[in-house]
Design an enzyme around this catalytic site. Structure first.
Site, short mmCIF file in Angstrom:
data_model
loop_
_atom_site.label_atom_id
_atom_site.label_comp_id
_atom_site.label_asym_id
_atom_site.label_seq_id
_atom_site.Cartn_x
_atom_site.Cartn_y
_atom_site.Cartn_z
CG HIS A 72 67.91 56.59 45.04
ND1 HIS A 72 67.52 57.36 44.14
CD2 HIS A 72 68.70 55.54 44.38
CE1 HIS A 72 68.18 57.09 42.95
NE2 HIS A 72 68.74 55.94 43.04
CE1 TYR A 201 60.82 63.17 44.38
CE2 TYR A 201 58.60 63.53 43.22
CZ TYR A 201 59.50 62.72 43.88
OH TYR A 201 59.38 61.27 43.97
N PRO A 293 51.01 61.17 41.24
CG PRO A 293 51.90 61.05 39.19
CD PRO A 293 50.62 61.37 39.79
CE LYS A 297 54.56 57.78 50.18
NZ LYS A 297 55.88 57.14 49.89
CE1 TYR A 385 59.38 60.64 47.24
CE2 TYR A 385 61.43 59.28 47.86
CZ TYR A 385 60.45 59.79 46.82
OH TYR A 385 60.92 59.68 45.58
P1 RFL Z 1 47.20 48.14 37.73
O1 RFL Z 1 48.52 48.24 37.64
O2 RFL Z 1 46.23 49.22 37.10
O3 RFL Z 1 46.75 46.76 37.33
C1 RFL Z 1 45.52 46.20 37.23
C2 RFL Z 1 45.36 45.07 36.01
O4 RFL Z 1 43.84 44.83 35.97
C3 RFL Z 1 43.59 44.70 34.78
N1 RFL Z 1 42.30 44.95 34.60
C4 RFL Z 1 41.44 43.92 34.34
N2 RFL Z 1 41.44 42.26 34.46
C5 RFL Z 1 40.34 41.71 34.11
N3 RFL Z 1 39.21 42.23 33.99
C6 RFL Z 1 38.92 43.57 34.29
N4 RFL Z 1 37.72 43.83 33.93
C7 RFL Z 1 40.05 44.47 34.41
N5 RFL Z 1 40.06 45.70 34.21
C8 RFL Z 1 41.50 46.07 34.43
C9 RFL Z 1 44.56 45.67 34.02
O5 RFL Z 1 44.53 45.02 32.75
C10 RFL Z 1 45.88 45.69 34.80
O6 RFL Z 1 46.60 44.67 34.12
O7 RFL Z 1 46.57 48.37 39.34
P2 RFL Z 1 47.47 47.46 40.61
O8 RFL Z 1 47.86 46.19 40.43
O9 RFL Z 1 46.42 47.88 41.64
O10 RFL Z 1 48.72 48.41 40.77
C11 RFL Z 1 48.68 49.86 41.21
C12 RFL Z 1 49.86 50.57 40.46
O11 RFL Z 1 49.86 50.25 38.87
C13 RFL Z 1 49.58 52.18 40.51
O12 RFL Z 1 49.15 52.42 41.73
C14 RFL Z 1 50.85 53.09 39.92
O13 RFL Z 1 51.22 52.40 38.90
C15 RFL Z 1 50.51 54.30 39.85
N6 RFL Z 1 51.08 55.02 38.87
C16 RFL Z 1 52.31 55.63 39.25
N7 RFL Z 1 52.76 55.51 40.39
C17 RFL Z 1 53.82 56.06 41.06
O14 RFL Z 1 54.17 55.99 42.07
N8 RFL Z 1 54.62 56.62 40.19
C18 RFL Z 1 54.16 56.80 38.60
O15 RFL Z 1 55.14 57.31 38.04
C19 RFL Z 1 53.02 56.18 38.34
N9 RFL Z 1 52.75 56.32 36.88
C20 RFL Z 1 50.55 55.22 37.64
C21 RFL Z 1 51.41 55.98 36.51
C22 RFL Z 1 49.14 54.78 36.94
C23 RFL Z 1 48.84 54.95 35.94
N10 RFL Z 1 47.55 54.57 35.41
C24 RFL Z 1 46.70 53.80 36.14
C25 RFL Z 1 46.86 54.97 34.46
C26 RFL Z 1 50.94 55.96 35.36
C27 RFL Z 1 49.75 55.53 34.99
C28 RFL Z 1 49.48 56.04 33.55
C1 PHB Z 2 59.08 57.28 38.19
O1 PHB Z 2 60.18 57.07 38.23
O2 PHB Z 2 58.13 57.22 37.27
C2 PHB Z 2 58.63 58.11 39.55
C3 PHB Z 2 59.32 58.51 40.55
C4 PHB Z 2 58.68 59.32 41.45
C5 PHB Z 2 57.41 59.57 41.53
C6 PHB Z 2 56.82 59.46 40.26
C7 PHB Z 2 57.16 58.65 39.27
O3 PHB Z 2 57.02 60.51 42.68
#
Ligand code: RFL
Ligand code: PHB
Length: 390
Positions: A72, A201, A293, A297, A385
């Site tokens: 994109h 957005y 989110p 980032k 971004y």
């Molecule tokens: P993760 O993906 O949370 O992975 C951590 C892993 O560690 C495991 N774990 C354990 N394992 C062993 N022992 C323990 N005591 C443990 N405790 C936890 C968990 O099961 C998991 O598999 O962290 P990581 O790898 O640092 O990655 C970071 C990203 O996942 C995160 O920054 C993003 O997904 C944030 N985030 C979003 N970011 C975006 O840019 N756009 C989004 O739309 C977006 N939606 C989200 C999100 C994070 C969410 N969380 C953490 C609740 C939506 C949610 C629901």
């Molecule tokens: C998503 O596609 O889940 C998404 C994209 C952009 C954002 C947050 C979430 O800023």
């Protein structure tokens, strides 16, 4: 068991770290609390910066992303009934973002770890780090009734916000900075074509909305909602109705709706722990920081942490250099705070804050109006971004 780097958490941070280290001849073992199916059922981020896509390619896990992901070169802001395009490529000298789901990145990383004989242990319960301030730390965990032990040189806590890594650091040397926002995002995944070819957005007096996607036939939409909303109260029809009301008419008219495949509410939080290391323990990704989110980032910051940490570990094993390990926390935090600032700014500009009153709302409108009419302001948004360099 014995390895060089013990990694807690088999999310994107832990798997990417393990993969990069493997390619440089450094052994690791990943301990993941959940099953693989559970990890792969989580729907999260969708926008990858070039820094992350370059890392995935260099780690031999970029092939499917390059064939199925979408590049994109622009992103859209909607307010006052109008759509405004921010031309990312034009404003940043040709940079862009890749739209490819975190779930798919994680799936590709698992496949690569399997293909290279990497050890990822699932359903590891009660993972506990020990001896962190010694030269020989170890991890224990429980598999059924059995207590297992892994001796290692270093421990990387890639275990997310609720993990055990950060909690193992002494309370008196850890500082935590936090802002909790008074709303959440209700997200829906649906097998429908995206409403627009790029992300939108939207800022509206009823609240923020985001139109995103996973592919040409899979859409991801979000609306700002009260934190205590019950997901059961949000039927698909109610969600689509609310989303449409927050979008410019031409966009709402083009929206194709369908049954939701996934629907969940996520809270919004800004959080940073300092420092990100203690003794032989290093925090990476959500274990050390959280962003709302809005700036897309979270996953990208996890990648830059893994970049700095893997570089430091490689220098340690290749040259006996401790410099990178010592400076890991400072180097990573400099970039983290800038992404925290950007995510906070996007969140404050785009969401509805009734408690800020009429003056606050006028400030938001003025800021958006200024932004889309100033090349300087749009450049600042675009530069952040697509991702600051690392
Ligand atoms: P993760 O993906 O949370 O992975 C951590 C892993 O560690 C495991 N774990 C354990 N394992 C062993 N022992 C323990 N005591 C443990 N405790 C936890 C968990 O099961 C998991 O598999 O962290 P990581 O790898 O640092 O990655 C970071 C990203 O996942 C995160 O920054 C993003 O997904 C944030 N985030 C979003 N970011 C975006 O840019 N756009 C989004 O739309 C977006 N939606 C989200 C999100 C994070 C969410 N969380 C953490 C609740 C939506 C949610 C629901
Ligand atoms: C998503 O596609 O889940 C998404 C994209 C952009 C954002 C947050 C979430 O800023």
């Amino acid at each position: 068991m014995k390895t060089q780097v013990g990694i807690i958490g088999g999310g994107p941070s832990g798997l990417l770290l393990s993969q990069i280290l493997h390619l440089r001849g450094i052994e690791s073992v990943v301990l993941e609390k959940r099953s693989r199916d559970y990890v792969l059922s989580r729907i999260r981020a969708g926008v990858l910066e070039q820094g992350l896509t370059d890392m995935l390619r260099a780690a031999d896990v970029g092939a499917r992303m390059d064939s199925e992901g979408e590049v994109h070169e622009g992103v859209n802001l909607a307010f006052g009934g109008q759509l405004h395009r921010i031309d990312l490529a034009d404003l940043t000298g040709g940079k862009s973002v890749m739209v490819y789901g975190q779930t798919e990145v994680t799936r590709d990383l698992y496949a690569a770890r399997d293909a290279m004989g990497g050890t990822v242990i699932h359903d590891a319960e009660d993972v506990t780090p020990h001896g962190l301030d010694s030269d020989a730390p170890w991890l224990t965990w429980r598999k059924g009734d059995e207590i297992m032990r892994l001796d290692c040189d270093f421990i990387a806590a890639c275990d997310g916000f609720h993990g055990v890594g950060r909690k193992s650091m002494p309370r008196d040397m850890l500082r935590e900075y936090e802002k909790v926002y008074p709303f959440g995002w209700l997200g829906v995944l649906s097998r429908t074509p995206p409403v627009h070819e790029e992300l939108i957005y939207a800022s509206h007096e009823r609240g923020f909305a985001l139109c995103s996607m996973r592919s040409k036939v899979l859409s991801r939409y979000y609306v700002q909602c009260p934190l205590d909303d019950d997901i059961a109260e949000w039927s698909d029809d109610r969600f689509w109705e609310e989303l449409k009301r927050r979008l410019p008419e031409e966009v709402a008219d083009a929206l194709e709706t369908g049954p939701s495949i996934e629907k969940s509410i996520a809270p919004l939080r800004s959080f940073v722990a300092e420092p990100l290391s203690w003794g032989r323990l290093f925090l990476a990704g959500d274990a050390g920081h959280i962003v709302p989110p809005t700036g897309a980032k979270g996953l990208n910051l996890a990648a830059s942490d893994v970049h700095y940490l893997s570089e430091a570990l490689i220098a340690h094993y290749a040259e006996g250099s401790e410099e990178g390990l010592k400076s890991y926390s400072d180097r990573a935090l400099r970039r983290i705070w800038k992404a925290e600032r950007f995510s906070w700014w996007m969140t404050m500009m785009m969401h509805h804050f009734p408690e800020n009153g009429g003056f606050g709302q006028r400030m938001q409108t003025a800021e958006l109006d200024y932004l889309v009419n100033s090349r300087a302001a749009m450049t600042a948004l675009a530069e952040n971004y697509v991702g600051l360099p690392f």
